[in-house]
Design an enzyme around this catalytic site. Structure first.
Site, PDB file in Angstrom:
ATOM      1  N   ARG A 199     -36.320 -38.604  25.148  1.00 14.23           N
ATOM      2  CA  ARG A 199     -35.275 -38.457  24.135  1.00 14.23           C
ATOM      3  C   ARG A 199     -35.841 -37.781  22.877  1.00 14.23           C
ATOM      4  O   ARG A 199     -35.153 -36.977  22.246  1.00 14.23           O
ATOM      5  CB  ARG A 199     -34.613 -39.791  23.793  1.00 14.23           C
ATOM      6  CG  ARG A 199     -33.405 -39.651  22.883  1.00 14.23           C
ATOM      7  CD  ARG A 199     -32.577 -40.917  22.782  1.00 14.23           C
ATOM      8  NE  ARG A 199     -31.641 -41.066  23.874  1.00 14.23           N
ATOM      9  CZ  ARG A 199     -30.412 -40.528  23.910  1.00 14.23           C
ATOM     10  NH1 ARG A 199     -29.958 -39.815  22.897  1.00 14.23           N
ATOM     11  NH2 ARG A 199     -29.641 -40.703  24.950  1.00 14.23           N
ATOM     12  N   GLU A 233     -26.334 -45.355  16.970  1.00  8.74           N
ATOM     13  CA  GLU A 233     -27.660 -44.901  16.564  1.00  8.74           C
ATOM     14  C   GLU A 233     -27.682 -43.677  15.641  1.00  8.74           C
ATOM     15  O   GLU A 233     -28.510 -43.608  14.730  1.00  8.74           O
ATOM     16  CB  GLU A 233     -28.508 -44.566  17.797  1.00  8.74           C
ATOM     17  CG  GLU A 233     -28.768 -45.731  18.714  1.00  8.74           C
ATOM     18  CD  GLU A 233     -29.307 -45.265  20.054  1.00  8.74           C
ATOM     19  OE1 GLU A 233     -28.506 -44.778  20.880  1.00  8.74           O
ATOM     20  OE2 GLU A 233     -30.515 -45.361  20.267  1.00  8.74           O
TER      21      GLU A 233
HETATM   22  N1  MTE Z   1     -25.433 -52.877  15.146  1.00 13.02           N
HETATM   23  C1  MTE Z   1     -25.697 -54.185  14.929  1.00 13.02           C
HETATM   24  N2  MTE Z   1     -24.979 -54.844  14.011  1.00 13.02           N
HETATM   25  N3  MTE Z   1     -26.696 -54.828  15.615  1.00 13.02           N
HETATM   26  C2  MTE Z   1     -27.469 -54.170  16.551  1.00 13.02           C
HETATM   27  O1  MTE Z   1     -28.343 -54.769  17.163  1.00 13.02           O
HETATM   28  N4  MTE Z   1     -27.924 -52.040  17.698  1.00 13.02           N
HETATM   29  C3  MTE Z   1     -27.830 -50.575  17.631  1.00 13.02           C
HETATM   30  C4  MTE Z   1     -26.392 -50.140  17.369  1.00 13.02           C
HETATM   31  N5  MTE Z   1     -25.826 -50.887  16.278  1.00 13.02           N
HETATM   32  C5  MTE Z   1     -27.211 -52.783  16.790  1.00 13.02           C
HETATM   33  C6  MTE Z   1     -26.136 -52.183  16.069  1.00 13.02           C
HETATM   34  C7  MTE Z   1     -28.313 -49.893  18.819  1.00 13.02           C
HETATM   35  S1  MTE Z   1     -29.966 -49.646  19.003  1.00 13.02           S
HETATM   36  C8  MTE Z   1     -27.458 -49.402  19.765  1.00 13.02           C
HETATM   37  S2  MTE Z   1     -28.022 -48.521  21.079  1.00 13.02           S
HETATM   38  C9  MTE Z   1     -26.007 -49.621  19.687  1.00 13.02           C
HETATM   39  O2  MTE Z   1     -25.647 -50.393  18.553  1.00 13.02           O
HETATM   40  C10 MTE Z   1     -25.545 -50.328  20.942  1.00 13.02           C
HETATM   41  O3  MTE Z   1     -24.215 -50.643  20.920  1.00 13.02           O
HETATM   42  P1  MTE Z   1     -23.040 -49.604  21.262  1.00 13.02           P
HETATM   43  O4  MTE Z   1     -23.516 -48.754  22.395  1.00 13.02           O
HETATM   44  O5  MTE Z   1     -21.925 -50.483  21.639  1.00 13.02           O
HETATM   45  O6  MTE Z   1     -22.805 -48.827  20.025  1.00 13.02           O
HETATM   46  N1  HPA Z   2     -31.429 -44.969  25.151  1.00 16.36           N
HETATM   47  C1  HPA Z   2     -31.578 -46.293  25.095  1.00 16.36           C
HETATM   48  N2  HPA Z   2     -32.046 -47.002  26.076  1.00 16.36           N
HETATM   49  C2  HPA Z   2     -32.401 -46.380  27.188  1.00 16.36           C
HETATM   50  C3  HPA Z   2     -32.275 -45.013  27.323  1.00 16.36           C
HETATM   51  C4  HPA Z   2     -31.755 -44.255  26.241  1.00 16.36           C
HETATM   52  O1  HPA Z   2     -31.612 -43.031  26.288  1.00 16.36           O
HETATM   53  N3  HPA Z   2     -32.722 -44.680  28.537  1.00 16.36           N
HETATM   54  C5  HPA Z   2     -33.105 -45.837  29.113  1.00 16.36           C
HETATM   55  N4  HPA Z   2     -32.908 -46.874  28.313  1.00 16.36           N
HETATM   56 MO1  MOS Z   3     -30.384 -48.780  21.326  1.00 18.21          MO
HETATM   57  S1  MOS Z   3     -32.352 -48.295  20.893  1.00 18.21           S
HETATM   58  O1  MOS Z   3     -30.343 -47.587  22.595  1.00 18.21           O
HETATM   59  O2  MOS Z   3     -30.683 -50.254  22.128  1.00 18.21           O
END
Ligand code: MTE
Ligand code: HPA
Ligand code: MOS
Length: 764
Positions: free
Chosen positions: A311, A713
């Site tokens: 990534r 993210e």
């Molecule tokens: N927001 C909160 N409040 N707490 C979390 O742990 N994790 C982040 C983001 N926002 C997180 C967060 C991460 S690393 C990811 S990948 C996404 O939320 C995952 O959730 P989603 O795919 O439903 O957005």
């Molecule tokens: N993002 C987060 N988690 C993951 C991914 C990615 O692209 N690939 C495998 N685990």
């Molecule tokens: Mo988020 S680092 O893809 O859990």
């Protein structure tokens, strides 16, 4: 009634969160006979385990103690590769490496028992430092490369060349709820595990492997996490599997909850990177060739590092078309805790690197960075192909920047900064912008699938379940909104339920920001299936064509005749029409071959732009972020309140990574920053006093769920504007040469950069 989607509905647990009623794992009433667990950690960065003596611990009443030899199945919980033991076997590879675990009737007894475990070590030389480990050739996985075109030829024909090095540090997830699991043995060797995990299926697999059970014998459930941020994607499996191993031996429920210091010492973090680069470009700053080497400190095992580095390589282009690229990833092994997923998953490191390149080129040419960036933006063919072969078809780069300018008036803002600096020599201000393009989908195509389970009851209330997990990000409310909208009912008629491997199987982690894209679509498919069946019933009832049946305002209508949604559900039941359905979704169009650097790993891109103003105290090195203006791209937002919250939170978390959060290890490889007193995360007073978020509100060009876009993210990377603004403040000081400022820009690093600038010195 307005629609349930595209409106700012509150988080499904908001009231419970603020009143303290939301149940986290440690709040679950303790099952009878529950034992509490504690870990025995390696005190050495690298050591051969000569012997482990559990007898003194086991002699205590009610105590169960286990080490690698007590694992009935396989001692391996690697998420991507193999040979990543749950409990250190043969060798301990970092300070904090779990070597043994104990469980006892009380937490105090467990800790006392852990202290009685005798481990004899033969200390071995350790590699603690990224550079030394890189030179020594220590690797957790093979190198990777992404790129296209002839870089050497591009360099040869470029009038200008620059090279440099930039580093960024790791980051602890610092979720409010630490890692925790409760394992409850059932009949016939079944195991039920409550785990604070983003990846229930991987926890299920880990437990099954370790206990030598079929997956079907293990159920993993999670209602919510108190934050995860990637830290509970693979790491939670370790905690779940140790709890289950102890529960298996004890024949009793076991709770393993790590105290903060142990959590920080024993579980993985963001990868620190060292990036070396060389660019060939012209007088406009247009880059012809770019060579970058990304050395990632992966810690002691591969874990998710191969995916993280991919990534990073797939985001090192950020918003720029570069005809010839060679991006190499080196997965360095060190004797430190395994680095793992963390919001952005390598993309922040990739983007930081190319923005450092843009900054240096701009300063070398004496041009604003925005001008240099614009000369390189992705545009019409042939300037629309990424280094990994995906076409950029949906660019909002220029639109996001224009929107930012319209909201923030960058020229006037810059003039204010310049005027301030003209009369201030100690406190200096800086201003910088940051555009982003973030690819949405797991790089590994297989993971882009999701399932959901929807039941409609005969009173019209709806039970919703899907494979995604709730970690605070608002996934559950968004998916519930989608389902409520599909049925045309109020949001509070939809009940969300805990994620369970027994309800939706074979799930992907809730990660890569794809939770609502994937699970929202799966739930929509399930809801539409039921809606279609109900429409048939209602159409027959009113003797009307099924296409005329409308679900809205809590009613199912044909013209001016209607039933309430509950009446329609009851009628379907009477007619023996099933009111339950599963939904399955897989992301279309994607495929990727990393080895060939070819394909379309991402279904679409999400964009954004930010500008940040900082004040730097050149005597202390302290920095404050005074104002940030952010343009976010959430497509047609499912829930603007949640999305804006995600953008604000991600931005501040990114600020933390780039400014105040610094992990320090001592010469023996012991983590010195193991709690909030030594590890500084941004507090409420670090949030910029002016922090404005503006949503672009453009429907996704691809057919995502109701044309929304992922949000979790990407905005973290907008905080790179803060780091660039600090560099801008330093570059504005009288002095010479490029600014050398790595991340995090702690007061020490800022002071050093200020001093170097003032002395007109460039670091060798
Ligand atoms: N927001 C909160 N409040 N707490 C979390 O742990 N994790 C982040 C983001 N926002 C997180 C967060 C991460 S690393 C990811 S990948 C996404 O939320 C995952 O959730 P989603 O795919 O439903 O957005
Ligand atoms: N993002 C987060 N988690 C993951 C991914 C990615 O692209 N690939 C495998 N685990
Ligand atoms: Mo988020 S680092 O893809 O859990």
């Amino acid at each position: 009634m307005t629609r349930a989607v595209h409106v700012p509905a509150r988080h499904e647990s908001a009231n419970a969160h603020v009143s303290g009623r939301a149940v986290y794992l440690d709040d679950i009433p303790e099952p009878p006979g529950l034992l509490h667990a504690a870990l025995v950690l390696s005190p050495h960065a690298r050591a051969r385990i000569v012997s482990i003596d559990l007898s003194a611990a086991r002699a205590l009443p009610g105590v169960v103690a286990v080490a690698a030899g007590d694992i009935p199945g396989v001692n391996d919980i690697a998420p991507i590769r193999t040979n990543e033991p749950l409990l250190a076997a043969g060798e301990a590879d970092y300070v904090g490496h779990p070597v043994a675990a104990v469980a006892a009737p009380t937490l105090d007894a467990a800790r006392a028992a852990a202290a009685l475990v005798r481990v004899e070590y033969e200390v071995l030389p350790a590699l603690l430092d990224l550079d030394a480990a890189y030179e020594a050739g220590a690797r957790v996985a093979p190198d990777q490369q992404v790129g296209r075109g002839d870089v050497a030829a591009a360099f040869a024909s470029s009038p200008l060349r620059l090279s440099g090095e930039v580093r960024c540090g790791g980051q602890d997830h610092f979720y409010l709820e630490g890692q925790i699991a409760i394992a409850i043995p059932g009949e016939d060797r079944d195991m039920l595990v409550y785990s604070s995990t983003q990846h229930p299926t991987e926890a299920q697999h880990g437990v099954a492997h370790v206990l030598g059970l079929p997956f079907a014998a293990v159920t993993v459930e999670v209602r919510r996490m108190g934050g995860a941020f990637g830290g509970k994607e693979s790491q939670a499996t370790i905690i779940a599997a140790i709890a289950a191993l102890l529960a298996h031996h004890a024949g009793k429920p076991v709770k393993l909850r790590l105290p903060r210091e142990v959590d920080m010492e024993a579980t993985g973090k963001r990868h620190p990177f060292r990036v070396r680069w060389e660019a060939g470009f012209d007088g406009d700053g247009r880059i012809a060739g770019l060579d970058m080497e990304f050395a990632a400190d992966c810690g002691n095992v591969a874990d998710l590092s191969p995916a993280v580095v991919s990534r990073a390589l797939c985001h090192a282009d950020n918003c720029y078309f570069i005809p010839a690229t060679r991006f190499r990833g080196v997965l360095v092994k060190t004797n430190t805790v395994s680095n793992t997923a963390f919001r952005g998953f390598g993309a922040p490191q990739g983007m930081l690197a190319i923005e450092a390149v843009m900054d240096e080129i701009a300063r070398h040419l004496g041009k604003p960075i925005e001008v240099v960036r614009a000369a390189n933006h992705y545009g019409a063919a042939p300037r629309n192909i990424t280094p990994y072969g995906q076409e950029v078809e949906d660019s909002l780069i220029e639109e996001a920047m224009a929107h930012l300018d319209a909201k923030a008036n960058l020229a006037a803002w810059r003039a204010e900064i310049d005027a301030f600096n003209a009369q201030s020599s100690v406190i200096r201000k800086g201003l910088a912008t940051m555009p982003i393009k973030f690819g949405v989908s797991f790089n590994l195509t297989t993971l882009n699938q999701a399932g959901a389970l929807v039941h409609v009851y005969t009173d019209g209330s709806v039970h919703l379940n899907h494979g995604g997990t709730e970690m605070g990000q608002g996934l559950f409310v968004k998916v519930a909104q989608v389902v409520a909208d599909a049925f045309g009912i109020p949001l509070d008629h939809v009940r969300v339920s805990a994620t369970s491997t027994a309800k939706v199987p074979n799930t992907s982690p809730t990660a890569a920001s794809s939770g609502s894209d994937l699970n929202g679509m799966a739930a929509l498919i399930a809801a539409k299936e039921i809606r279609g069946r109900m429409a048939g019933v209602v159409a027959a009832h009113f003797d009307a064509p099924v296409e005329e049946v409308v679900f809205a305002e809590g009613r199912v209508s044909v013209g001016n005749r209607s039933l309430s949604f509950g009446e329609a559900a009851h009628m379907a039941w009477q007619q023996r029409v099933p009111l339950s359905a599963t939904g399955f979704y897989k992301t279309p169009k994607i495929h990727f071959d990393l080895a060939k650097s070819e394909g379309r790993p991402f279904y679409y891109y999400t964009y954004g732009a930010a500008a940040a103003e900082v004040a730097v105290d050149t005597l202390s090195g302290a920095v404050r972020v005074l104002r940030a203006e952010i343009v976010g791209d959430c497509g047609r937002s499912l829930n603007p309140a949640i999305d804006i919250g995600q953008i604000e939170g991600a931005f501040v978390q990114g600020m933390g990574w780039l400014t105040c959060e610094e992990l320090k290890w001592d010469a023996k490889g012991r983590l010195a920053t193991r709690g909030p007193s030594t590890y500084k995360i941004p507090g409420s007073r670090d949030v910029p006093p002016v922090l404005n978020v503006h949503l672009l509100d453009k429907p996704n060009a691809e057919e995502t769920v109701l044309r929304s876009k992922a949000v979790g993210e990407p905005p973290l990377m907008l905080a790179i504007s803060v780091w660039l603004a600090i560099r801008d403040a330093i570059a504005g000081l009288p002095g010479d040469g490029p600014v050398h400022l790595d991340a995090p820009a702690t007061p020490e690093r800022v002071l050093a950069a200020v001093a170097a600038r003032r002395e007109g010195l460039a670091r060798a």
